[in-house]
Write a protein that holds these residues in place. Structure first.
Motif, PDB file in Angstrom:
ATOM      1  N   GLN A  46       0.833  -1.195   0.000  1.00  0.00           N
ATOM      2  CA  GLN A  46       0.000   0.000   0.000  1.00  0.00           C
ATOM      3  C   GLN A  46       0.874   1.254   0.000  1.00  0.00           C
ATOM      4  O   GLN A  46       0.581   2.242  -0.705  1.00  0.00           O
ATOM      5  CB  GLN A  46      -0.910  -0.016   1.238  1.00  0.00           C
ATOM      6  CG  GLN A  46      -1.848   1.179   1.349  1.00  0.00           C
ATOM      7  CD  GLN A  46      -2.917   1.194   0.269  1.00  0.00           C
ATOM      8  OE1 GLN A  46      -3.354   0.139  -0.186  1.00  0.00           O
ATOM      9  NE2 GLN A  46      -3.314   2.378  -0.149  1.00  0.00           N
ATOM     10  N   GLU A  54      -1.338  -1.093  -7.606  1.00  0.00           N
ATOM     11  CA  GLU A  54      -2.641  -1.334  -6.981  1.00  0.00           C
ATOM     12  C   GLU A  54      -3.057  -2.796  -7.125  1.00  0.00           C
ATOM     13  O   GLU A  54      -3.614  -3.402  -6.200  1.00  0.00           O
ATOM     14  CB  GLU A  54      -3.701  -0.439  -7.609  1.00  0.00           C
ATOM     15  CG  GLU A  54      -5.067  -0.598  -6.962  1.00  0.00           C
ATOM     16  CD  GLU A  54      -6.122   0.260  -7.622  1.00  0.00           C
ATOM     17  OE1 GLU A  54      -7.234   0.345  -7.078  1.00  0.00           O
ATOM     18  OE2 GLU A  54      -5.836   0.841  -8.691  1.00  0.00           O
ATOM     19  N   GLN A  74      -4.200  -5.520  -4.084  1.00  0.00           N
ATOM     20  CA  GLN A  74      -5.460  -6.243  -4.059  1.00  0.00           C
ATOM     21  C   GLN A  74      -5.255  -7.762  -4.054  1.00  0.00           C
ATOM     22  O   GLN A  74      -5.996  -8.500  -3.391  1.00  0.00           O
ATOM     23  CB  GLN A  74      -6.329  -5.834  -5.263  1.00  0.00           C
ATOM     24  CG  GLN A  74      -6.693  -4.357  -5.297  1.00  0.00           C
ATOM     25  CD  GLN A  74      -7.366  -3.889  -4.026  1.00  0.00           C
ATOM     26  OE1 GLN A  74      -8.163  -4.613  -3.426  1.00  0.00           O
ATOM     27  NE2 GLN A  74      -7.040  -2.669  -3.610  1.00  0.00           N
ATOM     28  N   SER A  75      -4.267  -8.235  -4.794  1.00  0.00           N
ATOM     29  CA  SER A  75      -4.020  -9.689  -4.820  1.00  0.00           C
ATOM     30  C   SER A  75      -3.557 -10.193  -3.459  1.00  0.00           C
ATOM     31  O   SER A  75      -3.905 -11.304  -3.047  1.00  0.00           O
ATOM     32  CB  SER A  75      -2.982 -10.020  -5.897  1.00  0.00           C
ATOM     33  OG  SER A  75      -1.717  -9.478  -5.558  1.00  0.00           O
ATOM     34  N   LYS A  77      -4.381  -8.764  -0.544  1.00  0.00           N
ATOM     35  CA  LYS A  77      -5.585  -8.748   0.299  1.00  0.00           C
ATOM     36  C   LYS A  77      -6.467  -9.964   0.038  1.00  0.00           C
ATOM     37  O   LYS A  77      -7.091 -10.512   0.964  1.00  0.00           O
ATOM     38  CB  LYS A  77      -6.387  -7.471   0.035  1.00  0.00           C
ATOM     39  CG  LYS A  77      -5.789  -6.201   0.616  1.00  0.00           C
ATOM     40  CD  LYS A  77      -6.707  -5.014   0.340  1.00  0.00           C
ATOM     41  CE  LYS A  77      -6.158  -3.736   0.969  1.00  0.00           C
ATOM     42  NZ  LYS A  77      -7.043  -2.571   0.710  1.00  0.00           N
TER      43      LYS A  77
END
Length: 483
Positions: free
Chosen positions: A202, A226, A230-231, A233
């Motif tokens: 992040q 980004e 996301q991957s 998370k």
């Protein structure tokens, strides 16, 4: 009881004692001899020193985790599979009594009282009679060829097998519980690593946004940064699911509803690391310590005894039976009278033509005994193989820990250098993202290897048959009989 009845019963009792002494040495079939097979003096990657009796060694305490110690102590007394196996011991013990009862004298006593008469006109009763009677019956099948003695030997061996089955249930429970606990802590470690990775990625994403505004990065760099956030998370819910399933399974092993331990296990304690000695002993130790091998030996002893019980049915059998029936009858208007009848004598059962059934039964029992012997050999060889594999796994997996730790350090250092270089504009975002992937992969590999090494030690100590009994249980446990 009348004097004559007591005299006759006393005579029968003395005769039974004398016959028992005469028949003690007559037993059909072979005697069980504990099986043997050649074994190597040591395991391929082990030492040549015996471990002795390891059934009371609390090897799980070497993980130095008080919470794990408490779970084991609670579970050994509450696990439902263990409790079922312990209950089977009671049935096997009662079966010993049942098996031996057929060779003992049987005495039954009956008593009765009846009132009879005839009813005439004007509601008058004529000829009322009181009859009081009793009967004592004695029967005894003379066990000339040891049918019931062999049956009792078989039942005693089966009782030993029941004890071994309960021990094996405890050992299976230990393996399942400790490995499930190791898994739960591994998933917690992976969740923590993933959360830290999300935070790091992040920060990289936010840095890329700043670089985009400054014209030093492209929209493609922002999208890639980004996407990596996301991957990462997306990995966390699956790890949380696996942790929850492990916690639920631990609760079930302890005889508790699933999720009962969630609050306790969610308190992270780090991954368990075994800090004890690697003691494998020698192959010969397994025959004494492993309950599955002891069960196989007891099953063999029972099968050998069954051969004798089957052979005894080929021969004649003699039964002694007798009865004495005193009665007292009194009719209205007359004096009472007593009457005593008795009988005693032997009966002979001689098997002559049975279509080969009895001989076939002997062949069946002999075949079963051979099968049980082969099963015992298979259990021994399987035990040796499990120990050999566990020793190899402990040594090889342990050797990978230090290189992986070093890999984590170097990948973290590479990430720090590439991030600093990216901030200065000397390298691309791709270098930073690749370094972050390397850190995540190295940390995940290290956590998985720590998990595997911890489980390797579980496999080793379960394979040598350690830790399923408390010292007082060993002291109170009946010695196994070999027939």
């Amino acid at each position: 009881m009348s004097t004559s009845l007591r005299t006759r019963l006393s005579s029968l009792r003395y005769a039974a004692s004398a016959l028992t002494l005469l028949l003690t040495g007559c037993v059909s079939g072979p005697d069980h001899v504990p099986p043997q097979m050649p074994l190597p003096a040591k395991f391929e990657e082990g030492g040549n020193k015996s471990n002795g009796n390891v059934v009371t060694v609390e090897w799980w305490t070497a993980y130095r985790d008080k919470r794990l110690d408490g779970l084991v102590a609670h579970g050994l007394s509450e696990n439902l599979d263990v409790l079922q196996a312990l209950e089977s011991i009671n049935a096997a013990s009662a079966n010993v009594t049942v098996a031996g009862a057929g060779g003992l004298p049987s005495l039954t006593v009956d008593a009765s009282h009846t009132l009879s008469g005839e009813k005439g006109r004007l509601r008058t009763t004529v000829g009322t009679t009181n009859t009081t009677g009793g009967e004592a019956s004695l029967s005894w099948l003379l066990d000339f060829f040891g049918q019931y003695r062999r049956s009792k030997e078989s039942a005693i061996a089966s009782l030993g097998a029941a004890y071994a089955t309960a021990d094996n249930a405890k050992l299976t429970f230990l393996k399942d519980l400790v490995e499930s606990y190791i898994d739960a802590r591994y998933y917690q470690e992976r969740i923590a690593l993933s959360q830290a990775s999300v935070k790091s990625r992040q920060q990289t994403y936010e840095l890329t946004l700043l670089q985009l505004k400054a014209g030093a990065a492209s929209r493609l760099d922002v999208v890639q940064a980004e996407g990596l956030v996301q991957s990462t998370k997306a990995d966390i819910p699956g790890l949380e699911k696996s942790f929850t399933e492990s916690a639920h399974h631990i609760a079930t092993l302890l005889g508790m509803p699933a999720s009962s331990l969630m609050g306790e296990l969610q308190k992270s304690a780090g991954q368990p690391v075994f800090r004890g000695d690697m003691r494998a002993g020698i192959p010969a130790d397994l025959i004494r310590n492993r309950p599955d091998i002891r069960k196989a030996e007891r099953d063999l002893a029972a099968a050998v005894a069954d051969i004798g019980a089957a052979e005894a049915q080929l021969y004649p059998s003699i039964s002694l039976s007798g009865s004495i029936s005193p009665s007292w009858v009194k009719s209205s208007g007359a004096k009472g009278a007593s009457l005593t009848s008795w009988s005693f004598g032997p009966s002979l059962n001689l098997p002559i033509f049975d279509g080969g059934t009895l001989r076939a039964n002997v062949d069946i029992e002999k075949s079963d005994a051979k099968t049980q012997y082969l099963a015992w050999k298979a259990e021994v060889l399987n035990g040796v193989e499990e120990v050999e594999n566990a020793l190899t796994a402990v040594r090889r997996d342990t050797q990978t820990l230090e290189p992986l730790r070093r890999q984590v350090q170097t990948s973290q250092e590479s990430l720090a250098l590439s991030t600093a270089s990216y901030k200065d504009g000397a390298s691309s975002l791709l270098d930073v993202l690749e370094a972050q992937r390397s850190v995540s992969d190295a940390e995940a590999s290290l956590a998985a290897t720590v998990q595997q090494v911890a489980k390797d030690y579980v496999d080793l100590y379960v394979a040598i048959g350690a830790g399923y009994l408390e010292p007082q249980q060993v002291a109170s446990k009946p010695a196994a009989k070999s027939g």
